[in-house]
Design a protein around this motif. Structure first.
Motif, PDB file in Angstrom:
ATOM      1  N   LEU A 110       0.848  -1.184   0.000  1.00 42.45           N
ATOM      2  CA  LEU A 110       0.000   0.000   0.000  1.00 42.45           C
ATOM      3  C   LEU A 110       0.889   1.242   0.000  1.00 42.45           C
ATOM      4  N   VAL A 111       0.779   2.056  -1.047  1.00 41.99           N
ATOM      5  CA  VAL A 111       1.631   3.243  -1.172  1.00 41.99           C
ATOM      6  C   VAL A 111       0.853   4.544  -0.988  1.00 41.99           C
ATOM      7  N   GLY A 112      -0.470   4.448  -0.861  1.00 35.19           N
ATOM      8  CA  GLY A 112      -1.242   5.663  -0.658  1.00 35.19           C
ATOM      9  C   GLY A 112      -2.735   5.402  -0.750  1.00 35.19           C
ATOM     10  N   LYS A 113      -3.490   6.381  -0.292  1.00 41.01           N
ATOM     11  CA  LYS A 113      -4.945   6.298  -0.364  1.00 41.01           C
ATOM     12  C   LYS A 113      -5.488   7.600  -0.946  1.00 41.01           C
ATOM     13  N   GLN A 114      -6.585   7.478  -1.690  1.00 41.37           N
ATOM     14  CA  GLN A 114      -7.246   8.645  -2.253  1.00 41.37           C
ATOM     15  C   GLN A 114      -8.730   8.600  -1.914  1.00 41.37           C
ATOM     16  N   GLU A 115      -9.262   9.753  -1.582  1.00 36.71           N
ATOM     17  CA  GLU A 115     -10.691   9.855  -1.324  1.00 36.71           C
ATOM     18  C   GLU A 115     -11.389  10.409  -2.564  1.00 36.71           C
ATOM     19  N   THR A 116     -12.431   9.747  -2.996  1.00 39.01           N
ATOM     20  CA  THR A 116     -13.180  10.174  -4.164  1.00 39.01           C
ATOM     21  C   THR A 116     -14.665   9.948  -3.924  1.00 39.01           C
ATOM     22  N   VAL A 117     -15.474  10.456  -4.809  1.00 34.84           N
ATOM     23  CA  VAL A 117     -16.932  10.330  -4.687  1.00 34.84           C
ATOM     24  C   VAL A 117     -17.446   9.528  -5.875  1.00 34.84           C
ATOM     25  N   ASN A 118     -18.240   8.499  -5.596  1.00 34.90           N
ATOM     26  CA  ASN A 118     -18.792   7.687  -6.679  1.00 34.90           C
ATOM     27  C   ASN A 118     -20.030   8.339  -7.273  1.00 34.90           C
ATOM     28  N   SER A 119     -20.658   7.653  -8.214  1.00 32.76           N
ATOM     29  CA  SER A 119     -21.819   8.197  -8.932  1.00 32.76           C
ATOM     30  C   SER A 119     -23.017   8.447  -8.016  1.00 32.76           C
ATOM     31  N   ARG A 129      -1.912   0.568  -4.668  1.00 30.22           N
ATOM     32  CA  ARG A 129      -0.972  -0.500  -4.326  1.00 30.22           C
ATOM     33  C   ARG A 129       0.054  -0.667  -5.432  1.00 30.22           C
ATOM     34  N   GLU A 130       1.247  -1.099  -5.024  1.00 25.36           N
ATOM     35  CA  GLU A 130       2.361  -1.268  -5.947  1.00 25.36           C
ATOM     36  C   GLU A 130       2.901  -2.686  -5.819  1.00 25.36           C
ATOM     37  N   ASN A 131       3.081  -3.359  -6.950  1.00 25.06           N
ATOM     38  CA  ASN A 131       3.692  -4.689  -6.939  1.00 25.06           C
ATOM     39  C   ASN A 131       5.172  -4.563  -6.613  1.00 25.06           C
ATOM     40  N   ARG A 132       5.650  -5.452  -5.737  1.00 22.14           N
ATOM     41  CA  ARG A 132       7.046  -5.394  -5.297  1.00 22.14           C
ATOM     42  C   ARG A 132       7.671  -6.773  -5.430  1.00 22.14           C
ATOM     43  N   ILE A 133       8.955  -6.767  -5.758  1.00 22.09           N
ATOM     44  CA  ILE A 133       9.699  -8.015  -5.807  1.00 22.09           C
ATOM     45  C   ILE A 133      10.501  -8.156  -4.524  1.00 22.09           C
ATOM     46  N   ASN A 134      10.494  -9.349  -3.966  1.00 24.16           N
ATOM     47  CA  ASN A 134      11.231  -9.658  -2.746  1.00 24.16           C
ATOM     48  C   ASN A 134      12.329 -10.660  -3.079  1.00 24.16           C
ATOM     49  N   LEU A 135      13.540 -10.360  -2.653  1.00 24.61           N
ATOM     50  CA  LEU A 135      14.676 -11.250  -2.883  1.00 24.61           C
ATOM     51  C   LEU A 135      15.253 -11.712  -1.556  1.00 24.61           C
ATOM     52  N   GLU A 136      15.528 -12.990  -1.459  1.00 22.88           N
ATOM     53  CA  GLU A 136      16.297 -13.527  -0.337  1.00 22.88           C
ATOM     54  C   GLU A 136      17.668 -13.895  -0.865  1.00 22.88           C
ATOM     55  N   ILE A 137      18.690 -13.281  -0.296  1.00 18.78           N
ATOM     56  CA  ILE A 137      20.061 -13.460  -0.777  1.00 18.78           C
ATOM     57  C   ILE A 137      20.924 -13.964   0.366  1.00 18.78           C
ATOM     58  N   GLY A 138      21.738 -14.980   0.098  1.00 17.72           N
ATOM     59  CA  GLY A 138      22.574 -15.542   1.151  1.00 17.72           C
ATOM     60  C   GLY A 138      23.822 -16.191   0.603  1.00 17.72           C
ATOM     61  N   ASP A 139      24.606 -16.775   1.496  1.00 14.86           N
ATOM     62  CA  ASP A 139      25.835 -17.465   1.096  1.00 14.86           C
ATOM     63  C   ASP A 139      25.961 -18.775   1.860  1.00 14.86           C
ATOM     64  N   LEU A 147      15.522  -8.324   0.535  1.00 11.81           N
ATOM     65  CA  LEU A 147      15.424  -7.011  -0.094  1.00 11.81           C
ATOM     66  C   LEU A 147      14.074  -6.905  -0.784  1.00 11.81           C
ATOM     67  N   GLN A 148      13.452  -5.733  -0.685  1.00 11.62           N
ATOM     68  CA  GLN A 148      12.190  -5.493  -1.379  1.00 11.62           C
ATOM     69  C   GLN A 148      12.327  -4.248  -2.235  1.00 11.62           C
ATOM     70  N   ALA A 149      11.819  -4.295  -3.475  1.00 15.29           N
ATOM     71  CA  ALA A 149      11.931  -3.179  -4.395  1.00 15.29           C
ATOM     72  C   ALA A 149      10.718  -3.165  -5.318  1.00 15.29           C
ATOM     73  N   PRO A 150      10.395  -2.026  -5.904  1.00 16.98           N
ATOM     74  CA  PRO A 150       9.301  -1.977  -6.874  1.00 16.98           C
ATOM     75  C   PRO A 150       9.551  -2.938  -8.034  1.00 16.98           C
ATOM     76  N   LEU A 151       8.513  -3.632  -8.456  1.00 17.84           N
ATOM     77  CA  LEU A 151       8.629  -4.615  -9.534  1.00 17.84           C
ATOM     78  C   LEU A 151       8.769  -3.913 -10.877  1.00 17.84           C
ATOM     79  N   ARG A 152       9.753  -4.336 -11.674  1.00 22.26           N
ATOM     80  CA  ARG A 152       9.993  -3.799 -13.001  1.00 22.26           C
ATOM     81  C   ARG A 152       9.971  -4.935 -14.025  1.00 22.26           C
TER      82      ARG A 152
END
Length: 229
Positions: A110-119, A129-139, A147-152
């Motif tokens: 969730l990146v924000g909310k907007q208030e609007t009026v319907n018909s 909402r924004e899709n995000r990619i999550n990476l698990e990195i290890g050795d 790590l989480q970042a916006p999905l491209r």
């Protein structure tokens, strides 16, 4: 693989003053530019009104405030990025980390909310909402981070087992506790995964090339610090 970095190299990788990509990150969209421009216009108007209506003396301090206000739209993203860089540079020690992608998955945020009026004239709250990619990195030492970042679209090539590189930060000389880390670089696809572009990529690529030869991994079991309120 974890290789400690000198303080000089670390400060080259994460500069004090914002880079071009960091400026673009905080510059935002055209709407953000208009907001900053409006603030600049208001600042100039206030100073001019003070000069004309209140007959205030136009001294050096007023001139400085006027210049800062007039160029607020330009310097504020630099200020925001530089503050964020300074928070990373407060860590005393850093290292170049090379691991592998253990897992990845997609979530939304969730990146924000907007208030609007319907018909029907009813108030409706729309969630952005924004899709995000999550990476698990290890050795192989058992160390892992997420790590989480916006999905491209470019992220389609990401797969488990790929080599991933980054800069890690700590306040311990042996880097036994990793407290922060940078954006991630996947060299097989020349791909960066990040929310905020922390690193000077030219300097990072130089460090990465120098460490291409396989080096023994340090027998340290690193872990992320658990933040406590």
């Amino acid at each position: 693989m974890l290789v400690p970095l000198t303080r000089k190299k670390f400060e080259q990788l994460i500069p004090l003053i914002a880079t071009g990509s960091q400026y673009q990150y905080y510059a935002g969209k055209f709407a953000n530019f208009l907001q900053r421009l409006l603030i600049s216009v208001i600042a100039i108007a206030v100073i001019l009104l003070g000069e004309v209506l209140l007959k205030l003396e136009f001294g050096p301090i007023t001139f400085f405030i006027g210049v800062m206000g007039a160029f607020f739209w330009l310097w504020y993203p630099v200020f925001q990025a530089s503050i964020r860089n300074a928070k990373c540079r407060r860590y005393k020690y850093s290292g170049f980390f090379r691991g592998r992608i253990l897992d990845w998955w997609i979530t939304d945020k969730l990146v924000g909310k907007q208030e609007t009026v319907n018909s029907k004239g009813e108030l409706v709250i729309v969630e952005n909402r924004e899709n995000r990619i999550n990476l698990e990195i290890g050795d192989s030492t058992g160390f892992a981070l997420e790590l989480q970042a916006p999905l491209r679209n470019a992220h389609k090539v990401i797969a488990r087992g790929q080599v991933a590189e980054m800069i890690v930060m700590s306040n311990r000389p042996d880097l036994s506790i990793i407290e922060e880390f940078s954006d991630v670089y996947i060299p097989s696809h020349d791909l960066w995964v990040n929310d905020y572009p922390y690193l000077r990529r030219d300097f990072f690529n130089e460090v990465s090339r120098r460490l291409r030869r396989k080096q023994p991994e340090r027998p340290i079991r690193r872990r992320r610090r658990i933040e406590e309120d």
